[in-house]
Design a protein around this motif. Structure first.
Motif, PDB file in Angstrom:
ATOM      1  N   ASP A  86      -9.643  -3.084   8.034  1.00 52.08           N
ATOM      2  CA  ASP A  86      -9.203  -4.283   7.666  1.00 52.08           C
ATOM      3  C   ASP A  86      -7.590  -4.653   8.446  1.00 52.08           C
ATOM      4  O   ASP A  86      -6.844  -5.599   7.853  1.00 52.08           O
ATOM      5  CB  ASP A  86      -8.836  -4.366   6.317  1.00 52.08           C
ATOM      6  CG  ASP A  86      -8.214  -3.643   5.449  1.00 52.08           C
ATOM      7  OD1 ASP A  86      -7.752  -2.675   6.251  1.00 52.08           O
ATOM      8  OD2 ASP A  86      -7.351  -4.117   4.514  1.00 52.08           O
ATOM      9  N   TYR A 134      -2.294  -0.505   9.071  1.00 51.01           N
ATOM     10  CA  TYR A 134      -3.070  -1.596   8.693  1.00 51.01           C
ATOM     11  C   TYR A 134      -2.258  -2.860   9.149  1.00 51.01           C
ATOM     12  O   TYR A 134      -2.920  -4.222   8.696  1.00 51.01           O
ATOM     13  CB  TYR A 134      -3.096  -1.501   6.915  1.00 51.01           C
ATOM     14  CG  TYR A 134      -1.611  -1.595   6.464  1.00 51.01           C
ATOM     15  CD1 TYR A 134      -1.344  -2.815   6.166  1.00 51.01           C
ATOM     16  CD2 TYR A 134      -1.194  -0.245   5.868  1.00 51.01           C
ATOM     17  CE1 TYR A 134      -0.420  -2.750   5.397  1.00 51.01           C
ATOM     18  CE2 TYR A 134      -0.056  -0.225   5.076  1.00 51.01           C
ATOM     19  CZ  TYR A 134       0.543  -1.398   4.956  1.00 51.01           C
ATOM     20  OH  TYR A 134       1.578  -1.675   4.152  1.00 51.01           O
ATOM     21  N   GLU A 165       5.622  10.681  10.200  1.00 48.94           N
ATOM     22  CA  GLU A 165       3.976  10.098  10.260  1.00 48.94           C
ATOM     23  C   GLU A 165       4.086   8.628  10.771  1.00 48.94           C
ATOM     24  O   GLU A 165       3.217   8.483  11.938  1.00 48.94           O
ATOM     25  CB  GLU A 165       3.222  10.427   9.015  1.00 48.94           C
ATOM     26  CG  GLU A 165       2.009   9.797   9.347  1.00 48.94           C
ATOM     27  CD  GLU A 165       1.145  10.453   9.999  1.00 48.94           C
ATOM     28  OE1 GLU A 165      -0.029  10.240  10.247  1.00 48.94           O
ATOM     29  OE2 GLU A 165       1.565  11.621  10.676  1.00 48.94           O
ATOM     30  N   ARG A 186       0.908  -1.012   0.033  1.00 45.65           N
ATOM     31  CA  ARG A 186      -0.129   0.037   0.034  1.00 45.65           C
ATOM     32  C   ARG A 186       0.836   1.245  -0.066  1.00 45.65           C
ATOM     33  O   ARG A 186       1.943   1.330   0.455  1.00 45.65           O
ATOM     34  CB  ARG A 186      -0.995   0.164   1.138  1.00 45.65           C
ATOM     35  CG  ARG A 186      -1.743  -1.304   1.428  1.00 45.65           C
ATOM     36  CD  ARG A 186      -2.880  -1.122   2.376  1.00 45.65           C
ATOM     37  NE  ARG A 186      -3.372  -2.363   2.973  1.00 45.65           N
ATOM     38  CZ  ARG A 186      -4.453  -2.548   3.775  1.00 45.65           C
ATOM     39  NH1 ARG A 186      -5.034  -1.602   4.223  1.00 45.65           N
ATOM     40  NH2 ARG A 186      -4.933  -3.586   3.939  1.00 45.65           N
ATOM     41  N   GLU A 187       0.071   2.304  -0.349  1.00 50.72           N
ATOM     42  CA  GLU A 187       1.003   3.627  -0.203  1.00 50.72           C
ATOM     43  C   GLU A 187       1.484   3.805   1.074  1.00 50.72           C
ATOM     44  O   GLU A 187       0.714   3.667   2.145  1.00 50.72           O
ATOM     45  CB  GLU A 187       0.267   4.968  -0.726  1.00 50.72           C
ATOM     46  CG  GLU A 187       0.858   6.113  -0.755  1.00 50.72           C
ATOM     47  CD  GLU A 187      -0.086   7.243  -1.089  1.00 50.72           C
ATOM     48  OE1 GLU A 187       0.400   8.409  -0.998  1.00 50.72           O
ATOM     49  OE2 GLU A 187      -1.278   7.058  -1.438  1.00 50.72           O
ATOM     50  N   THR A 224      -6.930   0.889  10.332  1.00 50.92           N
ATOM     51  CA  THR A 224      -7.720   0.692   9.090  1.00 50.92           C
ATOM     52  C   THR A 224      -8.730  -0.540   9.525  1.00 50.92           C
ATOM     53  O   THR A 224      -8.400  -1.393  10.464  1.00 50.92           O
ATOM     54  CB  THR A 224      -7.091   0.430   8.035  1.00 50.92           C
ATOM     55  OG1 THR A 224      -6.215  -0.842   8.103  1.00 50.92           O
ATOM     56  CG2 THR A 224      -5.811   1.411   7.651  1.00 50.92           C
ATOM     57  N   ARG A 260     -10.138  -4.074  13.101  1.00 55.38           N
ATOM     58  CA  ARG A 260      -9.861  -3.102  13.668  1.00 55.38           C
ATOM     59  C   ARG A 260     -10.117  -3.348  15.282  1.00 55.38           C
ATOM     60  O   ARG A 260      -9.579  -3.151  16.180  1.00 55.38           O
ATOM     61  CB  ARG A 260     -10.695  -1.872  13.347  1.00 55.38           C
ATOM     62  CG  ARG A 260     -10.600  -0.525  14.106  1.00 55.38           C
ATOM     63  CD  ARG A 260     -11.739   0.391  13.578  1.00 55.38           C
ATOM     64  NE  ARG A 260     -10.807   1.109  12.396  1.00 55.38           N
ATOM     65  CZ  ARG A 260     -11.766   1.749  11.480  1.00 55.38           C
ATOM     66  NH1 ARG A 260     -12.798   1.945  11.662  1.00 55.38           N
ATOM     67  NH2 ARG A 260     -10.959   2.362  10.733  1.00 55.38           N
ATOM     68  N   ALA A 267       1.995   1.244   7.837  1.00 54.14           N
ATOM     69  CA  ALA A 267       0.827   2.373   7.896  1.00 54.14           C
ATOM     70  C   ALA A 267       0.755   2.917   6.567  1.00 54.14           C
ATOM     71  O   ALA A 267       1.736   3.056   5.916  1.00 54.14           O
ATOM     72  CB  ALA A 267       1.230   3.455   8.949  1.00 54.14           C
ATOM     73  N   SER A 268      -0.386   3.196   6.121  1.00 53.67           N
ATOM     74  CA  SER A 268      -0.621   3.974   4.892  1.00 53.67           C
ATOM     75  C   SER A 268      -1.405   5.436   5.369  1.00 53.67           C
ATOM     76  O   SER A 268      -1.616   5.538   6.347  1.00 53.67           O
ATOM     77  CB  SER A 268      -1.647   3.457   4.218  1.00 53.67           C
ATOM     78  OG  SER A 268      -2.817   3.122   4.563  1.00 53.67           O
ATOM     79  N   PRO A 269      -1.690   6.104   4.158  1.00 59.66           N
ATOM     80  CA  PRO A 269      -2.265   7.376   4.627  1.00 59.66           C
ATOM     81  C   PRO A 269      -3.649   7.215   5.419  1.00 59.66           C
ATOM     82  O   PRO A 269      -4.222   8.128   6.030  1.00 59.66           O
ATOM     83  CB  PRO A 269      -2.551   8.155   3.323  1.00 59.66           C
ATOM     84  CG  PRO A 269      -1.417   7.780   2.443  1.00 59.66           C
ATOM     85  CD  PRO A 269      -1.288   6.111   3.061  1.00 59.66           C
ATOM     86  N   GLU A 270      -4.202   5.897   5.318  1.00 61.66           N
ATOM     87  CA  GLU A 270      -5.644   5.614   5.798  1.00 61.66           C
ATOM     88  C   GLU A 270      -5.160   5.132   7.140  1.00 61.66           C
ATOM     89  O   GLU A 270      -6.296   5.126   7.945  1.00 61.66           O
ATOM     90  CB  GLU A 270      -6.111   4.546   4.983  1.00 61.66           C
ATOM     91  CG  GLU A 270      -6.919   5.013   3.601  1.00 61.66           C
ATOM     92  CD  GLU A 270      -5.659   5.081   2.762  1.00 61.66           C
ATOM     93  OE1 GLU A 270      -4.837   4.556   2.624  1.00 61.66           O
ATOM     94  OE2 GLU A 270      -5.707   6.317   1.952  1.00 61.66           O
ATOM     95  N   GLY A 271      -4.107   4.912   7.815  1.00 57.81           N
ATOM     96  CA  GLY A 271      -3.816   4.361   9.064  1.00 57.81           C
ATOM     97  C   GLY A 271      -3.258   3.030   9.106  1.00 57.81           C
ATOM     98  O   GLY A 271      -2.507   2.707   8.131  1.00 57.81           O
TER      99      GLY A 271
END
Length: 312
Positions: A206, A278, A179, A172-173, A204, A227, A272-276
């Motif tokens: 998932d 994972y 951060e 993932r990104e 996230t 989560r 971690a990705s920008p969504e949180g």
């Protein structure tokens, strides 16, 4: 009966100087292929023994010889390790290494070093892993990789291409180091205080938690998914009771070493990705935690030797 003359002191000194000059690279190759600092160190030691016994007068390119020997030995060990890991109890995770003194662990780029990516690399065959590592982390030209792996140039290009596609589908990104550190600190703070709601906000939907303990009591033997379940697991009171944590640099990313009464009891890091967050990775295996601590002194020693034997 004629006997080979014993190696001269100057010859051994020269061999050692060449070996030390390239040692971090050799360790970096073996570690990425194996995901084990201990096994990688064993490979590097075997390379040194072979280098001593080699007729070095006929070696045109020492670094090519050393890299090739390292890669082939690592592939052999990885094939054996894959069989051994089939009997491992619970999730198997790579051994982390302290990268505070060598952020790229000997590579030209810090590629294929993060624990989460090393875990994905395990899904590739040892040969595929080696080809990807040599190309992406160490920027070896395809013809040299083909020679090392004893494969055709076309085959090597195909292997690296397939590996890239496989890994890109799994990745993932990512977030930057600052951060990543913020998310990790927030996660540990919430876990220590039992703040499940704050933990869920960091994760996230998932999210997955993997715990490596090889059958240790109280260690989850299956991946924990979702989560809510990951957040609840992370507040395990027995882990955080009277515990202190230290922020460390592991595999080029922030990680946390948990101690109780001065003794390390766990290592953890996150992906971690920008969504949180994972993926949460926990290491409880004493041997793997010890390998991480040993890596600190190993890199310090290597850097000291390299300073005494700078490249020409």
């Amino acid at each position: 009966m004629d006997l080979d003359p014993p190696p001269t002191t100057s010859g051994i000194d020269e061999a050692l100087a060449v070996f030390v000059q390239h040692r971090t690279r050799l360790f970096g190759i073996a570690y990425r292929v194996l995901g084990s600092a201990v096994e990688a160190e064993d490979v590097v030691q075997e390379v040194w023994l072979r280098w001593q016994k080699t007729d070095r007068s006929v070696v045109v390119n020492p670094v090519a010889f050393l890299s090739s020997t390292t890669t082939r030995l690592a592939i052999n060990v990885a094939q054996s390790a894959r069989v051994r890991r089939e009997t491992y109890i619970g999730p198997w995770l790579p051994e982390p290494i302290d990268t505070s003194s060598d952020p790229e662990a000997g590579a030209q780029r810090a590629e294929a070093l993060e624990l989460a990516l090393l875990l994905v690399l395990e899904k590739l065959s040892p040969t595929e892993r080696a080809a990807y590592v040599l190309r992406e982390a160490f920027d070896y030209p395809y013809p040299e990789i083909a020679e090392i792996l004893q494969l055709s140039l076309v085959n090597v290009r195909q292997i690296v291409s397939r590996a890239r596609k496989h890994l890109s589908a799994e990745q993932r990104e990512s977030v930057d180091t600052a951060e990543h550190r913020r998310l990790l600190n927030a996660f540990v703070s919430a876990a220590q205080t039992g703040d499940v709601a704050s933990l869920e906000a960091l994760l996230t939907p998932d999210a997955v938690s993997l715990s490596d303990g090889n059958g240790m009591r109280g260690c989850a033997r299956l991946p924990v998914l979702g989560r809510a379940r990951v957040a609840k697991l992370s507040t395990y009171r027995q882990l955080w009771r009277e515990a202190e944590h230290e922020l460390v640099d592991a595999n080029g990313c922030p990680g946390v070493l948990v101690r109780r009464d001065g003794q390390p009891v766990a290592f953890m890091t996150v992906a971690a990705s920008p969504e949180g967050i994972y993926k949460v990775l926990w290491l409880f295996s004493p041997t793997k935690i010890a390998a991480f601590l040993d890596s600190r002194s190993r890199f310090a020693t290597i850097n000291e030797r390299s300073a005494l034997n700078p490249p020409p």
